[in-house]
Scaffold this motif. Sequence first.
Motif, mmCIF file in Angstrom:
data_model
loop_
_atom_site.group_PDB
_atom_site.id
_atom_site.type_symbol
_atom_site.label_atom_id
_atom_site.label_comp_id
_atom_site.label_asym_id
_atom_site.label_seq_id
_atom_site.Cartn_x
_atom_site.Cartn_y
_atom_site.Cartn_z
ATOM 1 N N LYS A 23 16.924 -4.061 -0.794
ATOM 2 C CA LYS A 23 15.417 -3.841 -1.263
ATOM 3 C C LYS A 23 15.141 -2.477 -1.223
ATOM 4 N N SER A 42 4.223 1.364 3.478
ATOM 5 C CA SER A 42 3.911 0.302 4.570
ATOM 6 C C SER A 42 3.596 1.180 5.928
ATOM 7 N N ARG A 46 7.737 0.690 14.079
ATOM 8 C CA ARG A 46 9.056 1.264 14.692
ATOM 9 C C ARG A 46 9.311 2.544 14.523
ATOM 10 N N ARG A 49 13.725 6.749 11.329
ATOM 11 C CA ARG A 49 15.188 7.006 11.461
ATOM 12 C C ARG A 49 15.518 8.237 10.791
ATOM 13 N N TYR A 58 7.362 5.522 5.262
ATOM 14 C CA TYR A 58 6.359 4.575 5.930
ATOM 15 C C TYR A 58 5.258 5.393 6.456
ATOM 16 N N GLU A 77 -1.340 -7.574 4.120
ATOM 17 C CA GLU A 77 -0.432 -8.670 4.833
ATOM 18 C C GLU A 77 0.341 -7.761 5.886
ATOM 19 N N VAL A 81 8.894 -8.295 11.807
ATOM 20 C CA VAL A 81 10.044 -8.285 11.407
ATOM 21 C C VAL A 81 11.368 -8.168 12.263
ATOM 22 N N TYR A 87 5.045 -4.488 10.692
ATOM 23 C CA TYR A 87 5.127 -3.893 9.457
ATOM 24 C C TYR A 87 3.892 -4.515 8.575
ATOM 25 N N GLY A 88 3.141 -3.601 7.849
ATOM 26 C CA GLY A 88 2.129 -4.067 7.080
ATOM 27 C C GLY A 88 1.814 -3.342 5.878
ATOM 28 N N THR A 89 1.048 -3.806 4.854
ATOM 29 C CA THR A 89 0.686 -3.103 3.703
ATOM 30 C C THR A 89 -0.761 -2.706 3.691
ATOM 31 N N GLU A 107 7.534 -3.615 -1.494
ATOM 32 C CA GLU A 107 8.850 -4.036 -0.988
ATOM 33 C C GLU A 107 8.731 -4.399 0.448
ATOM 34 N N ILE A 108 8.643 -5.637 0.694
ATOM 35 C CA ILE A 108 8.286 -6.320 1.951
ATOM 36 C C ILE A 108 8.960 -7.453 2.391
ATOM 37 N N ASP A 109 9.057 -7.989 3.584
ATOM 38 C CA ASP A 109 9.798 -9.250 4.015
ATOM 39 C C ASP A 109 9.100 -10.511 3.476
ATOM 40 N N GLY A 112 5.717 -11.702 4.490
ATOM 41 C CA GLY A 112 4.574 -10.646 4.039
ATOM 42 C C GLY A 112 4.478 -11.126 2.437
ATOM 43 N N ARG A 154 19.190 -9.890 12.630
ATOM 44 C CA ARG A 154 19.088 -9.767 11.077
ATOM 45 C C ARG A 154 19.914 -10.775 10.548
#
Length: 191
Positions: A23, A42, A46, A49, A58, A77, A81, A87-89, A107-109, A112, A154
């Motif tokens: 995604k 979002s 976390r 990276r 992010y 939302e 995760v 994580y949120g929008t 692009e969310i889980d 969400g 995961r």
Amino acid sequence: MTEQDKPAPSRLVVLAGPTAVGKGTVANVIREEHPEVWISVSATTRPARPGEIDGVHYWFVSDERFDEMIAEGELLEWAVVHSAARYGTPRGPVEEALAAGRPALLEIDLQGARQVKASMPEALFVFLKPPSWEELVRRLVGRGTESEEERERRLASARVELAAESEFDVAIVNHEVREAAGQLLTLMRPV
Ligand code: 5GP
């Protein structure tokens, strides 16, 4: 403003699917090559990276700031995760993009996506799926950015997530990232 000047109503597109299906990669292709599409950034608790930029990939925020965003109703939302980070929008930018008539992508889980479905059922819900379970495992292991424990976690989520396809309006098989991004863009074009 006359009727004609009004921006065409744009539909929110929500892209979800199992972990490691790609995604993020599909969203990155659209981010880099299709600036006409607005992609939600979002907030997450976390850490970044290598190569990830605050405000681009992010908004990297503290637990305290995330709590505040929830309390103030700033998130459309949010979810924990992989039992790891939140994580949120952010709600405001989504509403602004839609009001401006821009094609908008989240692009969310899956958790969400379900929340957005409850509050904005008129959105288009797109499920990105792998060509096969074996391919999903290969991609997850191949990414190599997670620890063994994190990978197991995961994979467990992915099994459950794959079963959610029927909740979505349409599915795209991610054989190849550009092909999948092209299919998504076609769905985003105003009808
Ligand atoms: P990663 O940490 O690998 O960037 O993302 C992990 C997962 O978090 C991905 O499945 C991604 O779709 C999901 N995710 C990213 N942003 C959001 C968000 O704002 N809300 C929700 N619910 N999930 C998100």
